[in-house]
Design a protein around this motif. Structure first.
Motif, PDB file in Angstrom:
ATOM      1  N   UNK A 157      72.968  41.697  48.781  1.00  0.00           N
ATOM      2  CA  UNK A 157      72.493  40.379  49.217  1.00  0.00           C
ATOM      3  C   UNK A 157      71.427  40.531  50.306  1.00  0.00           C
ATOM      4  N   UNK A 158      71.677  41.420  51.248  1.00  0.00           N
ATOM      5  CA  UNK A 158      70.711  41.635  52.339  1.00  0.00           C
ATOM      6  C   UNK A 158      69.393  42.178  51.780  1.00  0.00           C
ATOM      7  N   UNK A 161      67.037  39.639  50.194  1.00  0.00           N
ATOM      8  CA  UNK A 161      66.301  38.778  51.127  1.00  0.00           C
ATOM      9  C   UNK A 161      65.447  39.605  52.082  1.00  0.00           C
ATOM     10  N   UNK A 163      66.500  41.672  54.312  1.00  0.00           N
ATOM     11  CA  UNK A 163      67.109  41.685  55.647  1.00  0.00           C
ATOM     12  C   UNK A 163      68.107  42.838  55.812  1.00  0.00           C
TER      13      UNK A 163
ATOM     14  N   UNK B  52      75.018  35.591  56.906  1.00  0.00           N
ATOM     15  CA  UNK B  52      74.557  36.974  57.014  1.00  0.00           C
ATOM     16  C   UNK B  52      73.028  36.874  56.995  1.00  0.00           C
ATOM     17  N   UNK B  53      72.333  37.863  57.558  1.00  0.00           N
ATOM     18  CA  UNK B  53      70.867  37.739  57.679  1.00  0.00           C
ATOM     19  C   UNK B  53      70.203  37.376  56.346  1.00  0.00           C
ATOM     20  N   UNK B  54      69.366  36.311  56.380  1.00  0.00           N
ATOM     21  CA  UNK B  54      68.670  35.865  55.181  1.00  0.00           C
ATOM     22  C   UNK B  54      69.344  34.718  54.462  1.00  0.00           C
ATOM     23  N   UNK B  55      70.513  34.286  54.943  1.00  0.00           N
ATOM     24  CA  UNK B  55      71.278  33.233  54.282  1.00  0.00           C
ATOM     25  C   UNK B  55      71.755  32.185  55.306  1.00  0.00           C
ATOM     26  N   UNK B 105      75.499  32.507  47.889  1.00  0.00           N
ATOM     27  CA  UNK B 105      74.872  32.459  49.218  1.00  0.00           C
ATOM     28  C   UNK B 105      73.572  31.647  49.142  1.00  0.00           C
TER      29      UNK B 105
END
Lengths: 164, 164
Positions: A157-158, A161, A163, B52-55, B105
């Motif tokens: 997920x990071x 994005x 991140x 979490x970063x980006x969400x 997310x």
């Protein structure tokens, strides 16, 4: 005896949450602890967190239920495995669903107590029943279903994005 | 044709909400409109609103569902009576319950679209089904039950906190 909150043990990339991340310098910094079989969190809303004047807006109360719930789910996950929250592998939880009942308007300018109790642990899914008390009156009841997610999925997920 | 949002019609003492009040100068200023049979609200989260970063963190998404839901409930109440939102008597709604399902997310840095549909009107209780879309993906589904409260009760609540 430790004075660390559940959230102090979140790995860095899980510690930026506006609700409960220790690394989000503009966030709420919700901190949760065990108190016997219940978890507890104290929180003082800011004057701007208005619903109607003199009362706390529902979004903040939902945020308290959410973050205290995922924190309690994480702590319950470690407890179920009989190990401390600083042990490896780290367990990460995300909210699957959130339910909030607004029983009475919650007064502003009063220290709120959020309490949680583990209602169900089924595989990677943990359900936490919660309630918020202000001036000795329970004003909110809620429930969070949190799901333990593999760290690989969090990293994916990071990365998606940019991140990571 | 008017470009006023539902929230522009809230009486002053109902317009301080951190989520949707036009008179809260630090709040989110959520603005909702009819789009045919659905209501719609667009909202751009701030960079600090991290899960979490980006969400986007769950508490903000819950707040969007909450305030867009009560706004839609109010608009539906006037529509059911066949009158405009600037007509008297004013109808005031408060959230009774809020349910949020986090399906995926929700990316940060993307304009979010919140949509609502009146699911049920039973006496003073209105249920609104909602969903949030980001980058053409529905990431959140939610439901708000809002209750129309007599203005006398609102005035009593304000007086109790010295904010009338």
């Amino acid at each position: 005896m430790t004075h660390n909150a559940f959230q102090d043990y979140y790995p860095d990339h899980m510690a930026h949450c506006y609700g409960c991340g220790r690394l989000n310098d503009q966030g709420h910094h919700i901190r949760s602890y065990w108190d016997g079989e219940e978890s507890v969190c104290h929180f003082m809303p800011e004057p701007k967190h208005i619903s109607i004047p003199g009362y706390v807006y529902g979004g903040l109360l939902a945020s308290l239920i959410d973050c205290h719930g995922t924190g309690t789910a994480a702590a319950a996950g470690y407890r179920a495995e009989g190990r401390t929250m600083d042990s490896e592998p780290a367990l990460r939880y995300l909210t699957a669903s959130l339910h909030v009942e607004y029983l009475h308007p919650t007064p502003l300018g009063v220290l709120l107590e959020v309490r949680g109790r583990v209602k169900e642990v089924r595989g990677r899914r943990v359900v936490i029943a919660e309630w918020i008390t202000a001036n000795a009156e329970t004003t909110v009841r809620g429930e969070v279903a949190a799901v333990q997610v593999p760290d690989g999925l969090v990293q994916e997920l990071l990365a998606r994005r940019g991140t990571a």
